[in-house]
Design a protein around this motif. Structure first.
Motif, PDB file in Angstrom:
ATOM      1  N   TYR A  28      52.414  32.446  29.116  1.00 21.11           N
ATOM      2  CA  TYR A  28      53.318  31.770  30.053  1.00 21.11           C
ATOM      3  C   TYR A  28      54.776  31.972  29.638  1.00 21.11           C
ATOM      4  CZ  TYR A  28      55.955  27.900  32.087  1.00 21.11           C
ATOM      5  OH  TYR A  28      56.911  27.148  32.716  1.00 21.11           O
ATOM      6  N   PHE A  29      55.039  31.818  28.363  1.00 21.93           N
ATOM      7  CA  PHE A  29      56.410  32.024  27.879  1.00 21.93           C
ATOM      8  C   PHE A  29      56.741  33.515  27.959  1.00 21.93           C
ATOM      9  CE2 PHE A  29      55.510  28.105  25.197  1.00 21.93           C
ATOM     10  CZ  PHE A  29      56.265  27.271  26.003  1.00 21.93           C
ATOM     11  N   ALA A  30      57.755  33.821  28.765  1.00 19.02           N
ATOM     12  CA  ALA A  30      58.094  35.228  28.990  1.00 19.02           C
ATOM     13  C   ALA A  30      58.419  35.941  27.680  1.00 19.02           C
ATOM     14  CB  ALA A  30      59.283  35.314  29.946  1.00 19.02           C
ATOM     15  N   GLU A  31      58.995  35.208  26.723  1.00 21.24           N
ATOM     16  CA  GLU A  31      59.351  35.820  25.447  1.00 21.24           C
ATOM     17  C   GLU A  31      58.103  36.308  24.727  1.00 21.24           C
ATOM     18  OE1 GLU A  31      60.081  32.819  26.540  1.00 21.24           O
ATOM     19  OE2 GLU A  31      62.160  32.248  26.180  1.00 21.24           O
ATOM     20  N   HIS A  57      51.814  52.935  29.626  1.00 26.88           N
ATOM     21  CA  HIS A  57      51.143  52.949  30.927  1.00 26.88           C
ATOM     22  C   HIS A  57      50.476  51.597  31.160  1.00 26.88           C
ATOM     23  CE1 HIS A  57      51.595  57.248  31.647  1.00 26.88           C
ATOM     24  NE2 HIS A  57      51.367  57.413  30.344  1.00 26.88           N
ATOM     25  N   LEU A  58      50.731  51.035  32.310  1.00 25.88           N
ATOM     26  CA  LEU A  58      50.068  49.773  32.658  1.00 25.88           C
ATOM     27  C   LEU A  58      49.379  49.976  34.005  1.00 25.88           C
ATOM     28  CD1 LEU A  58      49.556  46.808  31.862  1.00 25.88           C
ATOM     29  CD2 LEU A  58      51.668  46.208  33.061  1.00 25.88           C
ATOM     30  N   VAL A  59      48.052  49.886  33.984  1.00 28.72           N
ATOM     31  CA  VAL A  59      47.271  50.062  35.214  1.00 28.72           C
ATOM     32  C   VAL A  59      46.977  48.670  35.787  1.00 28.72           C
ATOM     33  CG1 VAL A  59      45.123  50.927  36.206  1.00 28.72           C
ATOM     34  CG2 VAL A  59      46.260  52.197  34.346  1.00 28.72           C
ATOM     35  N   LEU A  60      47.500  48.429  36.976  1.00 27.04           N
ATOM     36  CA  LEU A  60      47.327  47.115  37.603  1.00 27.04           C
ATOM     37  C   LEU A  60      46.041  47.115  38.425  1.00 27.04           C
ATOM     38  CD1 LEU A  60      50.968  46.554  38.942  1.00 27.04           C
ATOM     39  CD2 LEU A  60      49.977  45.794  36.763  1.00 27.04           C
ATOM     40  N   VAL A  61      45.206  46.106  38.156  1.00 22.30           N
ATOM     41  CA  VAL A  61      43.952  45.992  38.905  1.00 22.30           C
ATOM     42  C   VAL A  61      43.925  44.628  39.585  1.00 22.30           C
ATOM     43  CG1 VAL A  61      41.453  46.220  38.808  1.00 22.30           C
ATOM     44  CG2 VAL A  61      42.872  47.363  37.081  1.00 22.30           C
ATOM     45  N   ASP A  62      44.212  44.615  40.870  1.00 21.95           N
ATOM     46  CA  ASP A  62      44.243  43.365  41.646  1.00 21.95           C
ATOM     47  C   ASP A  62      45.209  42.346  41.024  1.00 21.95           C
ATOM     48  OD1 ASP A  62      43.480  42.102  43.949  1.00 21.95           O
ATOM     49  OD2 ASP A  62      41.586  41.302  43.191  1.00 21.95           O
ATOM     50  N   ALA A  63      46.293  42.848  40.515  1.00 18.23           N
ATOM     51  CA  ALA A  63      47.295  41.968  39.890  1.00 18.23           C
ATOM     52  C   ALA A  63      48.683  42.550  40.131  1.00 18.23           C
ATOM     53  CB  ALA A  63      47.044  41.873  38.382  1.00 18.23           C
ATOM     54  N   PRO A  64      49.701  41.693  40.290  1.00 13.29           N
ATOM     55  CA  PRO A  64      51.071  42.205  40.377  1.00 13.29           C
ATOM     56  C   PRO A  64      51.610  42.526  38.985  1.00 13.29           C
ATOM     57  CG  PRO A  64      51.069  39.808  40.596  1.00 13.29           C
ATOM     58  CD  PRO A  64      49.630  40.229  40.402  1.00 13.29           C
ATOM     59  N   ALA A  65      52.678  43.291  38.939  1.00  8.14           N
ATOM     60  CA  ALA A  65      53.337  43.562  37.660  1.00  8.14           C
ATOM     61  C   ALA A  65      53.828  42.237  37.071  1.00  8.14           C
ATOM     62  CB  ALA A  65      54.507  44.519  37.871  1.00  8.14           C
ATOM     63  N   PRO A  66      53.719  42.090  35.757  1.00 13.87           N
ATOM     64  CA  PRO A  66      54.051  40.795  35.150  1.00 13.87           C
ATOM     65  C   PRO A  66      55.542  40.449  35.239  1.00 13.87           C
ATOM     66  CG  PRO A  66      53.519  42.419  33.457  1.00 13.87           C
ATOM     67  CD  PRO A  66      53.224  43.064  34.772  1.00 13.87           C
ATOM     68  N   VAL A  67      55.818  39.231  35.676  1.00 11.80           N
ATOM     69  CA  VAL A  67      57.198  38.729  35.733  1.00 11.80           C
ATOM     70  C   VAL A  67      57.232  37.347  35.099  1.00 11.80           C
ATOM     71  CG1 VAL A  67      57.736  40.013  37.845  1.00 11.80           C
ATOM     72  CG2 VAL A  67      56.890  37.665  38.024  1.00 11.80           C
ATOM     73  N   VAL A  88      64.047  35.799  42.899  1.00 14.85           N
ATOM     74  CA  VAL A  88      63.242  35.745  44.129  1.00 14.85           C
ATOM     75  C   VAL A  88      62.520  37.068  44.383  1.00 14.85           C
ATOM     76  CG1 VAL A  88      63.427  35.563  46.647  1.00 14.85           C
ATOM     77  CG2 VAL A  88      64.594  33.898  45.174  1.00 14.85           C
ATOM     78  N   GLN A  89      63.212  38.183  44.112  1.00 18.58           N
ATOM     79  CA  GLN A  89      62.628  39.506  44.378  1.00 18.58           C
ATOM     80  C   GLN A  89      61.316  39.743  43.638  1.00 18.58           C
ATOM     81  OE1 GLN A  89      64.966  42.714  42.356  1.00 18.58           O
ATOM     82  NE2 GLN A  89      66.082  41.017  41.421  1.00 18.58           N
ATOM     83  N   TYR A  90      61.061  38.993  42.565  1.00 23.54           N
ATOM     84  CA  TYR A  90      59.857  39.236  41.769  1.00 23.54           C
ATOM     85  C   TYR A  90      58.651  38.442  42.258  1.00 23.54           C
ATOM     86  CZ  TYR A  90      63.341  41.376  38.835  1.00 23.54           C
ATOM     87  OH  TYR A  90      64.364  42.160  38.381  1.00 23.54           O
ATOM     88  N   ASP A  91      58.869  37.590  43.238  1.00 21.13           N
ATOM     89  CA  ASP A  91      57.766  36.867  43.863  1.00 21.13           C
ATOM     90  C   ASP A  91      56.863  36.204  42.818  1.00 21.13           C
ATOM     91  OD1 ASP A  91      56.323  35.984  46.083  1.00 21.13           O
ATOM     92  OD2 ASP A  91      54.914  37.668  45.979  1.00 21.13           O
ATOM     93  N   ALA A  92      57.482  35.448  41.912  1.00 24.79           N
ATOM     94  CA  ALA A  92      56.722  34.759  40.855  1.00 24.79           C
ATOM     95  C   ALA A  92      55.835  33.671  41.469  1.00 24.79           C
ATOM     96  CB  ALA A  92      57.683  34.165  39.824  1.00 24.79           C
ATOM     97  N   GLN A  93      54.976  33.115  40.627  1.00 21.64           N
ATOM     98  CA  GLN A  93      53.898  32.251  41.110  1.00 21.64           C
ATOM     99  C   GLN A  93      54.359  31.100  42.010  1.00 21.64           C
ATOM    100  OE1 GLN A  93      54.238  33.510  38.105  1.00 21.64           O
ATOM    101  NE2 GLN A  93      52.259  34.039  37.212  1.00 21.64           N
ATOM    102  N   LEU A  94      55.471  30.469  41.687  1.00 23.40           N
ATOM    103  CA  LEU A  94      55.874  29.304  42.473  1.00 23.40           C
ATOM    104  C   LEU A  94      56.722  29.659  43.696  1.00 23.40           C
ATOM    105  CD1 LEU A  94      56.364  26.466  39.848  1.00 23.40           C
ATOM    106  CD2 LEU A  94      55.175  26.250  42.024  1.00 23.40           C
ATOM    107  N   GLN A  95      56.906  30.950  43.923  1.00 23.44           N
ATOM    108  CA  GLN A  95      57.707  31.386  45.061  1.00 23.44           C
ATOM    109  C   GLN A  95      56.988  31.086  46.382  1.00 23.44           C
ATOM    110  OE1 GLN A  95      60.524  33.396  44.672  1.00 23.44           O
ATOM    111  NE2 GLN A  95      60.881  34.003  46.772  1.00 23.44           N
TER     112      GLN A  95
END
Lengths: 555, 555
Positions: A252-255, A266-276, B106-113
């Motif tokens: 949860y903590f972005a850090e 390489h990051l292969v996304l499977v039914d998931a958005p890129a992590p933000v 906002v552009q990253y469409d995070a979970q609470l968006q």
């Protein structure tokens, strides 16, 4: 001469929707009256709409099929919105049936009149409809069920004027036959294969990729290629425990997440958005994919995720890679029962030590629950359902829905005190339906996560008034009293031994139980003050040191 | 170097908004951190957003000024929506401050968006804005306060991206000076005068016309002209009791309302819409103004209601009419304390008999409360706040807000069991703020009104599954336990004597108290079965007989 409401219920059941979580009012009375004419439909009453919508979410997470909700006009939908938000974010199928005034009554702008569609669009951007005739009503509903079911799943909202429900001579609609989702095209599979054969590669699994055959295929792929398996930060359902392919959840903590992802190519996304990052913080990154890391999407919306993972596994798992592969199953490792002081950490360890096989864990313990994942990694196989959209008040309703979906499996709800209080009415439905749910309330008498966030956003000057906004100690909530008042037997545990006894009793006895666990906040005092500094330094630390720190903070 | 959040708080206070009902999350942490730098602002924490929004409603009903709410993104606003609906319908001023992700996040469409504006439009159709720069933030807020304040009042929603809150060097805005609302034009006043001098005329008072100088002017007008004074079915604030001009509230049951309005030739609307049925029912009228009755609107939106009523009084109250006028004040009449069995009726009579002078009664007792109005008509002067928009879960939050608005007045919340459970978290805020609220829970273990409505909508076949949807007996809710668990001392009353004792203690002691009253449903068994028939026949009955029946059913 079926009424519109009877045709609606028959259409639901024919389309495989056999549970409806309800909080009806006058405009839904014909739907209620029709229940007895459709015996296959189970109607589960909630005292608050957020319980109904969260339960529909939990039900669908475990069955893969939508449940219906029955809500009363705009305010009823509003009360259910937060948990529908969670369902939307996780693409969980839900069919909302929202009663409205009779079509001819709308012109009079009576007290409960409001623009229901505006509210619905927040959670049902892909499918909102107000039925305009009794004849069209069942067809509208059949389309709503198909739209909700996906893939990908979504929240579909059908608004039903009361006069359409009470119209007579309405025939049910034939369900819309589900389409067979296609596999990803060969190019996407080949791109993923080639990415995974490179060094510093990972799969990021989300949505439907984290349980069952999909997860097992991902496990074989990881073993054969050496790629790391990550899970999105808040999965809707993650299967884990002894014998299951281990997956590392993004923090949860972005850090911390930055440390997890550091160095990836390489990051292969499977039914998931890129992590933000979950939230933005002054001066910190929002987008967490490291520079120089290539993103590959294995599937697009509407494709067969499990089938595509199996196809990918087929091309990467050769005789050679299989031989070289490390074990792809989590070994058994059950923590010993802790003794001594009851803290969030020892409480998590106690739950993990006693976790029954096949348990469904609804996890909304927030700060108090951070050590549960580590403690339960090698526990008997279980599913964990998490806070997908970040709208708290989800854990108890999701537990209700999961227990109705899987009556033969024990459900454990790990709950933070603050979060539990948004939808505490869930306890009543657990009692009414005799659901086998064990609720563990971590009562640290504060919004623990906000204590952390207040520091993380750099809001330094935290005076008395600010601090009071995070404090739940005055008055302290007595969850045992509240629980008993709502019909669920409850006990307070103040030592690890008392907690173990309470859990053993709860797991042994059918029906719901609540255990209140009195714990200090995980992050407080010097530990809290140091946290932003520690987290802030993580990103710039060398790998091994960062990883060691990461383990200490969120084991 | 004030932050955006500090400038926001300073602007609020400068504009006269000195109370904020809060349930903050991470995106609101800078607002929270800024609280200590603006000592004039009182921040009242709620455990659930519906408590915060309902409290803002109750506060504004009593002060005439808006409070602010602090809510966390779309789900937080969603949780607060039902009570904002009630505020919108009654044109009560509320200023929502909804935190959002930082603009660049906002552009990253995070979970609470989510699309917060869509939700907000349901309750804030007249004023929703997302601030786009830190410089504009305080001005946006000043405009929000002005828009909310009216007249007429409304819910204004300002969405505040987190980075605007943490920006530095932001200056507060100067409050928007309120405009002086004009009187209605002479033609409207003359039309009303002429209508009222005819026979079978009535004034229908709503909104701001039901208390203070406006109500007194209406009382003089009624006395001088012989016109009947009606109140809208669910007024936001109605002043009543001994010495106050008596007003007859339009009944919730449309069939009764039709009897009340039968034979009218002129209906002068004062800050109220023409009466319509709360819901539509098969084969029944929605619009309740009798045929041949002329409608006159005294004021239009934005005009000075009290001033216009006083101007109208000046032209109708001549020396002659004043002499001929009947008394326009309710005589003192305090019911004797009932003895014997505790029913909803004897409980209402007990509350009325002991009602303290100056009490503020938040009435959401629904079916159990029908006899309170009759019993308390001649009680010491008091205000009653009602369920303006029909979205239940309003009574306890409104009591919170009223108690904060008027710390020197006792607040009494009359609550139905079903309604109380939507926002039961209110009790905690009452305890935390030491509010002088006496909560009376009428526990009839059912959604009593729906028992009635199921019959009224003509949904005859009420089988076991249907009946179960209205039933709150399994498990029974122990409100005493729930209340104590949330920090409010509570007792159960099972006899009229016990209720009287409990009320006396609660009124004598500062701080919140809860009394659970175990009562049978008002409408049940034969009485319930006969009700639709009786109500249905009322419209066609001759006047005196209908009136007699009306008195029996809803005294």
């Amino acid at each position: 001469m079926p009424t519109g409401a009877q045709a609606l219920l028959r259409t639901l059941v024919d389309a495989g929707v056999t549970v409806c979580f309800t909080n009806p009012g006058t405009s839904e009375m014909h739907f209620v009256a029709a229940l007895d004419s459709v015996p296959e439909m189970r109607a589960v009453l909630a005292l608050f709409e957020g319980v109904a919508t969260g339960a529909a979410d939990g039900y669908a997470r475990m069955t893969g099929r939508p449940a219906a909700t029955l809500l009363h006009l705009g305010p009823g939908l509003g009360n259910g919105l937060a948990n529908l938000h969670n369902a939307r974010r996780a693409r969980v199928p839900v069919v909302n049936i929202v009663g409205d005034h009779a079509t001819y009554h709308v012109q009079y702008d009576a007290q409960l009149q409001s623009d229901i569609e505006t509210v619905a669009r927040n959670v049902s951007p892909g499918w909102v409809r107000t039925s305009t005739s009794a004849e069209a009503l069942p067809t509208d509903l059949a389309e709503a069920v198909a739209a909700a079911s996906g893939p990908p799943g979504q929240v579909a909202t059908l608004i039903v004027p009361a006069d359409l429900s009470w119209a007579e001579g309405v025939q049910p609609a034939v369900p819309v036959a589900p389409a067979t989702p296609p596999l990803a095209d060969g190019a996407a599979i080949e791109a993923a294969r080639s990415a995974l054969l490179g060094k510093k590669s990972a799969l990021l699994l989300g949505g439907s990729a984290l349980h069952g055959p999909a997860l097992r295929a991902a496990g074989r792929i990881a073993a054969a290629t050496g790629a790391t398996l990550f899970a999105e930060v808040f999965p809707r359902r993650i299967e884990r425990g002894a014998g299951v392919p281990p997956v590392e959840r993004i923090a949860y903590f972005a850090e911390l997440a930055s440390v997890q992802l550091a160095g990836l190519k390489h990051l292969v996304l499977v039914d998931a958005p890129a992590p933000v990052s979950f939230f933005a913080y002054p001066g910190k990154k929002s987008y967490l994919v490291p520079e120089g890391c290539m993103i590959h999407r294995l599937t697009t919306d509407g494709q067969d995720v499990a089938g595509t993972l199996e196809a990918l596994a087929e091309v990467v798992v050769t005789r050679e890679t299989a031989r070289a592969a490390p074990k792809s199953k989590q070994p058994v490792s059950i923590p010993t029962l802790p003794k001594g002081r009851l803290t969030a950490e020892t409480a998590c360890r106690t739950v993990a030590a006693l976790l029954p096989e096949g348990a469904i864990v609804s996890d909304e313990a927030n700060t108090s629950g951070v050590s549960f994942a580590g403690a339960s990694a090698g526990a008997p196989p279980h599913d964990v359902l998490t806070l997908t959209g970040g709208a708290i008040g989800q854990g108890l309703p999701v537990a209700v829905g999961a227990a109705i979906a899987c009556p033969d499996r024990p459900v454990v709800a790990l709950e933070a005190d603050g979060s539990a209080l948004y939808t505490i009415q869930s306890l009543w439905t657990m009692a009414r339906e005799r659901l086998d749910v064990t609720v563990v309330i971590f009562n640290n008498r504060s919004y623990g996560i906000l204590d952390v966030e207040l520091q993380r956003v750099g809001a330094q000057a935290s005076g008395q008034k600010a601090q009071a906004q995070l404090d739940l100690a005055d008055p302290p909530v007595d969850f045992v009293a509240v629980s008993r008042g709502l019909g669920v037997p409850a006990v307070l545990a103040t030592t690890t031994q008392e907690l173990a006894t309470a859990l053993r009793n709860a797991f042994a006895e059918p029906g719901p139980h609540l255990v209140e666990v009195a714990v200090p906040p995980v992050f407080s005092g010097r530990r809290l003050k140091a946290l932003p500094m520690v987290l802030g330094s993580l990103e710039s630390l060398p790998g091994p040191l960062a990883k060691a720190l990461k383990r200490r903070i969120a084991p």
